[in-house]
Each structure stands twice: as C-alpha cells, then as structure tokens.
Design a protein around this motif. Sequence first.
Motif, short mmCIF file in Angstrom:
data_model
loop_
_atom_site.label_atom_id
_atom_site.label_comp_id
_atom_site.label_asym_id
_atom_site.label_seq_id
_atom_site.Cartn_x
_atom_site.Cartn_y
_atom_site.Cartn_z
N PHE A 245 5.04 7.31 -5.09
CA PHE A 245 5.98 7.80 -4.08
C PHE A 245 6.92 8.84 -4.69
O PHE A 245 7.15 9.91 -4.11
CB PHE A 245 6.78 6.63 -3.50
N LEU A 246 7.45 8.55 -5.88
CA LEU A 246 8.36 9.49 -6.53
C LEU A 246 7.65 10.78 -6.92
O LEU A 246 8.21 11.88 -6.81
CB LEU A 246 8.98 8.84 -7.77
N ILE B 149 14.76 6.76 -2.86
CA ILE B 149 15.13 5.39 -3.25
C ILE B 149 13.86 4.64 -3.65
O ILE B 149 12.86 4.68 -2.94
CB ILE B 149 15.84 4.67 -2.09
N HIS B 150 13.92 3.93 -4.79
CA HIS B 150 12.69 3.38 -5.35
C HIS B 150 12.98 2.17 -6.24
O HIS B 150 14.14 1.80 -6.49
CB HIS B 150 12.00 4.45 -6.19
N GLN C 181 5.56 0.42 -11.08
CA GLN C 181 5.33 1.75 -11.64
C GLN C 181 4.22 2.51 -10.93
O GLN C 181 4.28 3.75 -10.83
CB GLN C 181 5.03 1.62 -13.12
N LYS C 182 3.20 1.82 -10.47
CA LYS C 182 2.08 2.50 -9.81
C LYS C 182 2.45 2.93 -8.39
O LYS C 182 2.29 4.10 -8.02
CB LYS C 182 0.85 1.59 -9.78
N ILE D 105 0.84 -1.19 0.00
CA ILE D 105 0.00 0.00 0.00
C ILE D 105 0.88 1.24 0.00
O ILE D 105 1.73 1.41 0.88
CB ILE D 105 -0.93 0.03 1.24
N ILE D 106 0.70 2.09 -1.00
CA ILE D 106 1.37 3.40 -1.05
C ILE D 106 0.28 4.46 -1.22
O ILE D 106 -0.53 4.37 -2.14
CB ILE D 106 2.37 3.49 -2.21
N THR D 107 0.27 5.44 -0.34
CA THR D 107 -0.73 6.50 -0.43
C THR D 107 -0.05 7.85 -0.62
O THR D 107 1.10 8.06 -0.21
CB THR D 107 -1.61 6.57 0.83
N ARG D 108 -0.78 8.75 -1.24
CA ARG D 108 -0.27 10.10 -1.45
C ARG D 108 -0.03 10.80 -0.11
O ARG D 108 1.00 11.47 0.08
CB ARG D 108 -1.28 10.89 -2.29
#
Length: 374
Positions: free
Chosen positions: A223-224, A210-211, A217-218, A182-185
């Motif tokens: 995150f980037l 770091i990524h 990509q999503k 899970i990555i959120t804005r």
Amino acid sequence: MTMAANLARRLIGNRSTQILGAVNSSSGAATSVARAFCSSTTPITATLFPGDGIGPEIAESVKKVFTTAGVPIEWEEHYVGTEIDPRTQSFLTWESLESVRRNKVGLKGPMATPIGKGHRSLNLTLRKELNLYANVRPCYSLPGYKTRYDDVDLITIRENTEGEYSGLEHQVVRGVVESLKIITRQASLRVAEYAFLYAKTHGRERVSAIHKANIMQKTDGLFLKCCREVAEKYPEITYEEVVIDNCCMMLVKNPALFDVLVMPNLYGDIISDLCAGLVGGLGLTPSCNIGEDGVALAEAVHGSAPDIAGKNLANPTALLLSGVMMLRHLKFNEQAEQIHSAIINTIAEGKYRTADLGGSSTTTEFTKAICDHL
C-alpha cells in the motif's frame, strides 16, 4: 475575525466547488454524468435507501428539506428485504443495486446487519457489488457548536473494497479461524490517486498515508509503495507516512497536524470514526462513497439506533450533510450551499437541537427549523 469564522469561510469556500467524482479511467464519465444532471431541465432520479431503525425518519427529513430548497430530484426508494436474495447473498435485492447502477447517484440511511448470524454485511454488499472503492468523509468543526477542538478540518479517504474487510474467513480446524487481509496494487493505486487528486482539486497541502507496515510488511508495504508512486506525480503536495497507532495519538493531541488522510479499509473505518468524535460524533459527519463508473452513494455512517426508532427523536444532520455532498457531486452547488448554510445556522443558533446535540427538539421541529432558514 475569530478562528471559527475563518474556518467557516474556508469550509464554505472549499465546498462550494466540491465535486466527488471518480478518478483514473472513470473521471471523464463522472464529469459528463454530473454535467448532464446539472444541465437537465427535468428532475434527476436518485436512489434512496431509507434504511433501518431511525433511517426512514431522517430520510423523510432529507426529502422535506430538499423539496423546500427546490432541488430538482425524484427519489427511487428501495428498502432492505426480509429474505436473503441469492443473487446478492444479502438482504439487499438485486433490483436495488441495479437502481444505483442505472441512476449513478444515491443516498443511504443506516442499515443494520445481524451480528454473528452468517449474513453478508449490507454495507459490504453495496461496496463490493457497486465497486465503491473510496469512502470520503469530511470532518470539520461546525461554527457555533462547541467541542473540544475549534479548528478541525480533515478529510479521511478510505480504501473501501479489500483489506481485512474482504470477507474471506474460514475455520482451519475446530477452535481456529482465519481471516485473510487482501491488498492489491490496483486498488491501492486507485485510492491513492483519488486522494492526491482530491487534495490538488480542493487546495489541500498534505496527504498522509496511514499504515502498520512495520508489522504487516507485505500488505501495508505494498500500500505504501503505491502511495509513494502516486506522490511522485504531485510534487506540490507534501506526502508523509504515519503508523496508525501514532496517528491516533497525534489526532487526539492536535488534529490540526493533518489534512488529507488515505488508508486501507480497516484503518479507515477506525480513524474516520475517531475524527468524527473530534467534531461532535457520527451524527454530524457526512460521507460519500465513490465508484469507478461515476457512481456516488452518499450515506449516514451512524447506526440505526433502534432504541429511539419511531419516537421522533433522531438527529438527521449526518444524512442531510451527506445529501449536500451528493448535490455537490451533481454540481447543484447553489442548492447544496443553501442547505448547508441552513443546517449550520440552525445548529449555531441553538434554539432547535435534538437531544444528542444538547437540546430537546424533535426530529420534526429540527427539520422545520432548517426549512425556515431556507
């Protein structure tokens, strides 16, 4: 002047004004809390989790050193329970979490979660329940303690609440399990903002995100995107993006290429341990977790070492240095600097070192040597 001496001067200068407060909407709360602590004539109360294994022994070292240094602090101790607390779904009690929320500051020794037993991770419980969104881990060469590199001075800032450590796993069918990343804005902007503000406040010149966005990509792409958005507000700080596998290679070849590194949860877990290895290991590395409501929970990030528990052999340096980070958060800069210098001088002299540092001293002897330097 030697490189080690220059680095020592830079470290002491950087850390003498270090404040590990939350950013965004909570920065004012963190500052006001710190000022209240600093101006109070009565001892402050901080939560202490001695932890498991060697935890109680090294926690005693911290208490002894703090007492010798005259730190005005009273410890509210909480231990890991023997049964699952249904309110936290872990061995941590709800009362222990409330203690940190109430005191706004704490120190944590190593905690062991049984592997593969279905129990919720103790560290994950703390991060989730207390909303400790950023883990800050300085990795710097200690003058007088020789490692492969002499000029390491890095800060890793790890998003602490989501990513692969969201704890969302399930079995799809027999023999197939799925784990959700899970990555959120909101969380990404929050940790990026903290990283850039930290860099600006501490005179750092570069922030590296770091990524693995070339594959994910999503998630890592989001995150980037958030890091780029925050970077635009800090034109005086150099911003770069580094793929995690390349980052690992670059760190091993030349750690001086990096300054502040910010990254999602799993990458932060790996990279921060790699950086610790560059300066002598987790036994020498401090850490502090930052929460939105002005909460700061410093911790030793090494394991509980049950094989040497109770044998008076443990190295308390990591927990002591984490305690120093806690004191700087509270703006007790004078005591923090005294303790930090005493630790550095004790290790540099080399007369009293625990076995992991190449010596033969007991925990008690090493602690006494630090107190003598105070």
